[in-house]
Design a protein around this motif. Sequence first.
Motif, mmCIF file in Angstrom:
data_model
loop_
_atom_site.group_PDB
_atom_site.id
_atom_site.type_symbol
_atom_site.label_atom_id
_atom_site.label_comp_id
_atom_site.label_asym_id
_atom_site.label_seq_id
_atom_site.Cartn_x
_atom_site.Cartn_y
_atom_site.Cartn_z
ATOM 1 N N VAL A 131 0.837 -1.203 0.000
ATOM 2 C CA VAL A 131 0.000 0.000 0.000
ATOM 3 C C VAL A 131 0.870 1.250 0.000
ATOM 4 N N ARG A 132 1.880 1.281 0.850
ATOM 5 C CA ARG A 132 2.743 2.469 0.946
ATOM 6 C C ARG A 132 3.458 2.776 -0.370
ATOM 7 N N ASN A 133 3.804 1.731 -1.113
ATOM 8 C CA ASN A 133 4.548 1.917 -2.358
ATOM 9 C C ASN A 133 3.649 1.955 -3.591
ATOM 10 N N SER A 134 2.352 2.052 -3.372
ATOM 11 C CA SER A 134 1.387 1.908 -4.465
ATOM 12 C C SER A 134 1.258 3.136 -5.354
ATOM 13 N N GLY A 135 1.591 4.314 -4.813
ATOM 14 C CA GLY A 135 1.329 5.540 -5.559
ATOM 15 C C GLY A 135 -0.114 6.003 -5.477
ATOM 16 N N LEU A 136 -0.947 5.289 -4.717
ATOM 17 C CA LEU A 136 -2.355 5.662 -4.529
ATOM 18 C C LEU A 136 -2.495 6.683 -3.410
ATOM 19 N N ASP A 137 -3.689 7.215 -3.266
ATOM 20 C CA ASP A 137 -4.024 8.080 -2.134
ATOM 21 C C ASP A 137 -4.506 7.177 -1.004
ATOM 22 N N TRP A 138 -3.585 6.686 -0.201
ATOM 23 C CA TRP A 138 -3.886 5.631 0.759
ATOM 24 C C TRP A 138 -3.910 6.135 2.199
ATOM 25 N N ILE A 139 -4.670 5.417 3.005
ATOM 26 C CA ILE A 139 -4.655 5.559 4.461
ATOM 27 C C ILE A 139 -4.679 4.144 5.032
ATOM 28 N N LEU A 140 -3.744 3.837 5.911
ATOM 29 C CA LEU A 140 -3.712 2.567 6.615
ATOM 30 C C LEU A 140 -4.283 2.775 8.006
ATOM 31 N N VAL A 141 -5.289 2.018 8.359
ATOM 32 C CA VAL A 141 -5.955 2.157 9.655
ATOM 33 C C VAL A 141 -5.610 0.937 10.498
ATOM 34 N N ARG A 142 -5.026 1.181 11.669
ATOM 35 C CA ARG A 142 -4.610 0.105 12.564
ATOM 36 C C ARG A 142 -5.467 0.122 13.831
ATOM 37 N N PRO A 143 -6.535 -0.647 13.869
ATOM 38 C CA PRO A 143 -7.360 -0.675 15.082
ATOM 39 C C PRO A 143 -6.631 -1.377 16.223
ATOM 40 N N ALA A 144 -6.902 -0.905 17.447
ATOM 41 C CA ALA A 144 -6.494 -1.649 18.634
ATOM 42 C C ALA A 144 -7.310 -2.944 18.690
ATOM 43 N N VAL A 145 -7.195 -3.685 19.781
ATOM 44 C CA VAL A 145 -7.899 -4.967 19.886
ATOM 45 C C VAL A 145 -9.395 -4.744 19.713
ATOM 46 N N LEU A 146 -9.998 -5.498 18.797
ATOM 47 C CA LEU A 146 -11.387 -5.286 18.399
ATOM 48 C C LEU A 146 -12.359 -5.983 19.338
ATOM 49 N N ASN A 147 -13.533 -5.348 19.500
ATOM 50 C CA ASN A 147 -14.623 -6.001 20.221
ATOM 51 C C ASN A 147 -15.939 -5.655 19.542
ATOM 52 N N ASP A 148 -17.022 -6.279 20.012
ATOM 53 C CA ASP A 148 -18.344 -6.092 19.416
ATOM 54 C C ASP A 148 -19.254 -5.213 20.268
ATOM 55 N N LYS A 149 -18.667 -4.394 21.128
ATOM 56 C CA LYS A 149 -19.462 -3.490 21.957
ATOM 57 C C LYS A 149 -20.052 -2.371 21.104
ATOM 58 N N SER A 150 -20.989 -1.642 21.668
ATOM 59 C CA SER A 150 -21.568 -0.497 20.967
ATOM 60 C C SER A 150 -20.509 0.577 20.774
ATOM 61 N N GLY A 151 -20.636 1.308 19.673
ATOM 62 C CA GLY A 151 -19.702 2.390 19.424
ATOM 63 C C GLY A 151 -19.861 3.514 20.423
ATOM 64 N N ARG A 152 -18.753 4.159 20.747
ATOM 65 C CA ARG A 152 -18.781 5.298 21.666
ATOM 66 C C ARG A 152 -18.899 6.619 20.924
ATOM 67 N N GLY A 153 -18.596 6.608 19.609
ATOM 68 C CA GLY A 153 -18.720 7.825 18.819
ATOM 69 C C GLY A 153 -17.531 8.745 18.900
ATOM 70 N N ALA A 154 -16.540 8.424 19.713
ATOM 71 C CA ALA A 154 -15.331 9.235 19.816
ATOM 72 C C ALA A 154 -14.157 8.308 20.075
ATOM 73 N N ILE A 155 -13.054 8.554 19.385
ATOM 74 C CA ILE A 155 -11.887 7.689 19.500
ATOM 75 C C ILE A 155 -10.626 8.534 19.521
ATOM 76 N N ARG A 156 -9.513 7.869 19.785
ATOM 77 C CA ARG A 156 -8.211 8.503 19.646
ATOM 78 C C ARG A 156 -7.526 7.904 18.423
ATOM 79 N N ALA A 157 -6.923 8.748 17.622
ATOM 80 C CA ALA A 157 -6.132 8.314 16.472
ATOM 81 C C ALA A 157 -4.692 8.750 16.720
#
Length: 221
Positions: A156-182
């Motif tokens: 992805v980094r070497n693709s030449g595209l307009d890319w964003i890599l998103v690295r989530p912390a450990v995932l769960n199935d709880k309800s969304g809080r609507g606010a996060i830290r990036a």
Amino acid sequence: MISSADDNAMAPLKVLVLGATGPTGRRIVSQALARGHQVTALVRSPGKAGDLSGARVVVGDARDEKALREAVSGQDVVVSALGTPASLFREVTLLSTATRALVNAMKAEQVFRLVCITGIGAGDSAGHGGFVFDRVIFPLLLRKVYADKNRQEAIVRNSGLDWILVRPAVLNDKSGRGAIRALTDLGGFNGGAISREDVAAFVLDQMQADTWLHRSPLITW
């Protein structure tokens, strides 16, 4: 702290979702439709796509460049939520193989925006997952998966595209809080968790925003 709802008023887009039948991919599809986007889902097993109501379903293998070109054609953006099971012994190549084919297909079809989900433990986020993740789960179950995630990120980094890599912390199935830290500065950060709902919202916000363009934010609560 950023709200995942700040950019919901973006113009409708045509979006292709890979990994749409996975637990995070399903949330991406449903939230994208709720925001008024036109969604195409490339799925390998049509029997798993029965609840993707409202999306255009295209049957094909994400490693097949021809199938990818057909699905990518006419899209504004591609979201990759591809995942792969843990592997103790067998080498993992799905993510890098599919991403390489996807990059070729996007370039051929002149589609340049790619938002790709990898995970905490990829690249320079390795060693920031907390004691259990870093010392037990990662080396025993995920080492081969993350070797392929690292190959995927490099493509992805070497693709030449307009890319964003998103690295989530450990995932769960709880309800969304609507606010996060990036975060990109992970000094002092260890552990963390986030719901799939909040990951989906953050990913969809990146389809037009350039805040994290050509960057790899780790997202967490």
